[in-house]
Design a protein around this motif. Structure first.
Motif, short mmCIF file in Angstrom:
data_model
loop_
_atom_site.label_atom_id
_atom_site.label_comp_id
_atom_site.label_asym_id
_atom_site.label_seq_id
_atom_site.Cartn_x
_atom_site.Cartn_y
_atom_site.Cartn_z
N LYS A 114 0.85 -1.20 0.00
CA LYS A 114 0.00 0.00 0.00
C LYS A 114 0.88 1.25 0.00
O LYS A 114 2.06 1.20 0.32
CB LYS A 114 -0.89 0.02 1.25
CG LYS A 114 -1.92 -1.09 1.33
CD LYS A 114 -2.72 -0.95 2.63
CE LYS A 114 -3.88 -1.93 2.67
NZ LYS A 114 -3.45 -3.33 2.77
N VAL A 116 1.28 4.29 2.18
CA VAL A 116 0.89 4.66 3.54
C VAL A 116 1.46 6.03 3.89
O VAL A 116 2.67 6.25 3.79
CB VAL A 116 1.40 3.62 4.57
CG1 VAL A 116 0.82 3.92 5.95
CG2 VAL A 116 1.06 2.20 4.14
N ASP A 152 5.62 -1.70 1.97
CA ASP A 152 4.71 -0.61 1.63
C ASP A 152 5.51 0.61 1.17
O ASP A 152 6.67 0.80 1.57
CB ASP A 152 3.85 -0.21 2.85
CG ASP A 152 2.80 -1.24 3.20
OD1 ASP A 152 2.26 -1.86 2.26
OD2 ASP A 152 2.51 -1.42 4.39
N ARG A 325 -3.65 4.12 2.96
CA ARG A 325 -3.75 4.08 4.43
C ARG A 325 -3.15 5.37 4.96
O ARG A 325 -2.03 5.73 4.59
CB ARG A 325 -2.97 2.86 4.96
CG ARG A 325 -2.94 2.71 6.47
CD ARG A 325 -2.14 1.45 6.86
NE ARG A 325 -2.18 1.20 8.29
CZ ARG A 325 -1.57 0.19 8.90
NH1 ARG A 325 -0.89 -0.69 8.19
NH2 ARG A 325 -1.65 0.02 10.21
N SER A 327 -2.26 7.24 8.46
CA SER A 327 -2.11 6.96 9.89
C SER A 327 -1.67 8.22 10.63
O SER A 327 -0.61 8.78 10.32
CB SER A 327 -1.07 5.86 10.09
OG SER A 327 -1.38 4.72 9.32
#
Length: 566
Positions: A114, A116, A152, A325, A327
């Motif tokens: 992904k 991120v 990632d 994603r 975070s």
């Protein structure tokens, strides 16, 4: 080594061969006790309920169809239908031998990498970094490193506070200091206090400061130049902390509040188009279904709020950075704020539904009395001073142990001091508050960085003593070697779990278990004694080498250095 995934496939095949149909995922658990084997499959009870059959009968049917020709040595049924699984020593020998010279220690890459975005640290440029920034910086950097290691694409983002009314006051004061910026800004905290004192006591200065705020916002070249100079010097203070901490943030990772400022009118426009805006006494708000309190995105005077900036950042990260994603490593007290902006961003289609938005919350660092960590006079503890003290205390801890040159002692003390601070933070569940204790974090016993570094250094001393090339294969000949080899091969499953749940303490718990096992192995399985057969000696040396490699890689992901001697 994805052991659980391999066992899951074996169980799935056994279910198929036993003609047991299920849509449930096969979940493999670590065995809760040594007598229950290495792993367990506890799904027979659930299947029995669905199929309306006896769980032990179903477990027996599964066990009769399990392939025990490779990874599995034996399976047994316990209780009402628990299936206990023991791994084969030959398989453990083969797999550990294969990864002896593997720099990734048997850890592969994630199947679906992904993009991120990890938002962490985020200091306010008006003040020097203090202990309140420590947890976000350490946890965020560890997670970013972990995601990266697993494959990632990671984009670090340092969302610094560089905008707002306080900066008018600060640049007006900087101008008064004849712009001798480097000298006057050596202590940002004191500079801020001096500027605030001038602001409170001198009406003319206060008016000038307010005027400068407007001028910054309007793009006045003189004020923007002063503001940029102030921010650059403040960022240099931050970089000094990041370098000392061994954190990978650089100026290239900075996207400050000011970066999103031009995007804020568009946020309001988007919310208006989606019919999400409500006017409340001139302020523009968004009401969410599960809350009576509105989220204000624009004040009645036209000013914007943190929520507006965070919505702009979310949209930028999702659409421009193409994150899957996002975070946010931010204090747990911001939980409600993030819950609201995540909901608004999804509702307004600023972020697509398949993007994972997560608030990686953490608790507060406390002193021994259980109160937030402060200086003796109640002020905030500067981060750079805390780190300097950690290195000094580490030097005192180790200087009597082994003869080091002054240069070596400084290097080792730095690795141990900084490592101690970072590990103490990372070794607890991030959502918990924790007590900051020098004695505990610089202890050779227990779940500390020093315990890990000492184990690594001890293994290096074994190699120095042996002083020959180590070539051969790993032979698993007893229960302790079985456990140690299995623990080494569990590294990948551990990292994947830590990544999925964003829990660094999953890694520290694993390292503590690994090192504790190795210490038992070291005490009970002599390595270099003359009477030990050469093939067993080589096997034990290779197991030691693998253990050291995993300790080193695990600590590296946590941002902690190993040392060859302590």
């Amino acid at each position: 080594m994805k052991i659980k995934s391999q066992l899951s496939t074996i169980i799935q095949n056994a279910l198929k061969d036993a003609e047991i149909q299920t849509n449930e995922n096969v979940v493999i658990s670590d065995a809760t006790k040594p007598e229950f084997g290495d792993y367990q499959f506890n799904g027979a009870m659930k299947l029995a309920k669905t199929l309306k059959k006896n769980p032990r009968e179903i477990a027996t049917n599964i066990v009769n169809n399990i392939d025990t020709s490779d990874i599995i040595k034996k399976v047994e049924i316990a209780g009402p239908g628990f299936i206990n699984i023991w791994l084969d020593n030959k398989w453990l020998s083969q797999k550990t031998t294969q990864i002896i010279d593997d720099k990734r220690v048997g850890v592969g890459f994630v199947d679906n990498p992904k993009t991120v975005v990890v938002d962490y640290s985020g200091p306010n440029m008006a003040k020097q970094m203090h202990v309140g920034h420590l947890r976000s910086t350490i946890i965020g950097d560890t997670l970013a490193t972990l995601f990266e290691f697993l494959g990632d694409k990671v984009i670090r983002q340092n969302h610094i506070g560089d905008w707002g009314t306080q900066f008018g006051m600060l640049i007006a004061y900087l101008e008064e200091q004849n712009e001798s910026s480097n000298q006057s800004l050596k202590d940002l905290e004191q500079f801020y206090k001096n500027a605030k004192k001038r602001f409170d006591e001198d009406k003319e200065f206060a008016n000038k400061a307010r005027e400068y705020v407007v001028k910054i916002q309007q793009g006045d070249p003189h004020c923007l130049n002063l503001w940029k100079k102030f921010i650059d010097i403040s960022l240099q203070h931050c970089q000094e902390v990041y370098d000392k901490l061994g954190v990978k943030l650089t100026k290239d990772d900075v996207r400050a509040e000011s970066f999103y400022n031009p995007m804020l009118p568009k946020v309001i426009e988007t919310l208006k188009e989606k019919n999400l805006l409500v006017d409340s006494n001139g302020a523009k708000c968004v009401f969410l279904d599960d809350s009576d309190t509105p989220v204000i995105v624009q004040k009645s005077d036209g000013g914007y709020l943190y929520a507006t900036t965070d919505l702009a950042a979310l949209e930028f990260r999702a659409k421009e950075l193409k994150a899957n994603r996002i975070s946010y490593v931010v204090d747990a007290r911001q939980g409600e704020h993030f819950k609201q902006i995540f909901a608004i961003a999804k509702k307004a289609d600023m972020v697509s539904p398949d993007v994972l938005l997560e608030h990686i919350a953490f608790g507060t660092m406390m002193d021994k009395s259980g109160k937030p960590f402060k200086t003796r006079d109640g002020g905030t503890v500067k981060l750079i001073e805390l780190l300097d003290e950690a290195v000094l205390r580490a030097k005192e801890t180790i200087k009597q142990r082994e003869v080091h040159s002054n240069e070596d002692l400084d290097k080792v003390a730095n690795a141990i001091g900084i490592g101690a601070v970072k590990y103490a933070d990372l070794s607890i569940n991030r959502e918990s508050n924790y007590i900051f204790s020098w004695d505990k974090m610089l202890s050779f016993d227990g779940n500390t960085a020093l315990y890990m570094q000492y184990a690594y250094a001890r293994i290096q001393s074994i190699f120095r003593k042996y002083n020959q090339k180590i070539e051969g294969e790993i032979i698993i000949s007893d229960e302790l070697e079985h456990k140690l080899a299995l623990m080494i091969l569990k590294f990948e499953d551990t990292l994947n779990k830590a990544s999925l749940e964003a829990t660094p303490h999953t890694i520290t718990n694993y390292l503590y278990e690994l090192v504790t096992l190795f210490m038992k192995f070291y005490e009970q399985n002599p390595i270099l004694k003359d009477e030990i057969p050469e093939n067993i000696k080589i096997s034990r040396l290779l197991l030691s080498k693998l253990t050291a490699n995993v300790i080193s890689k695990g600590l590296d992901i946590l941002g902690i250095e190993v040392v060859d001697k302590i």
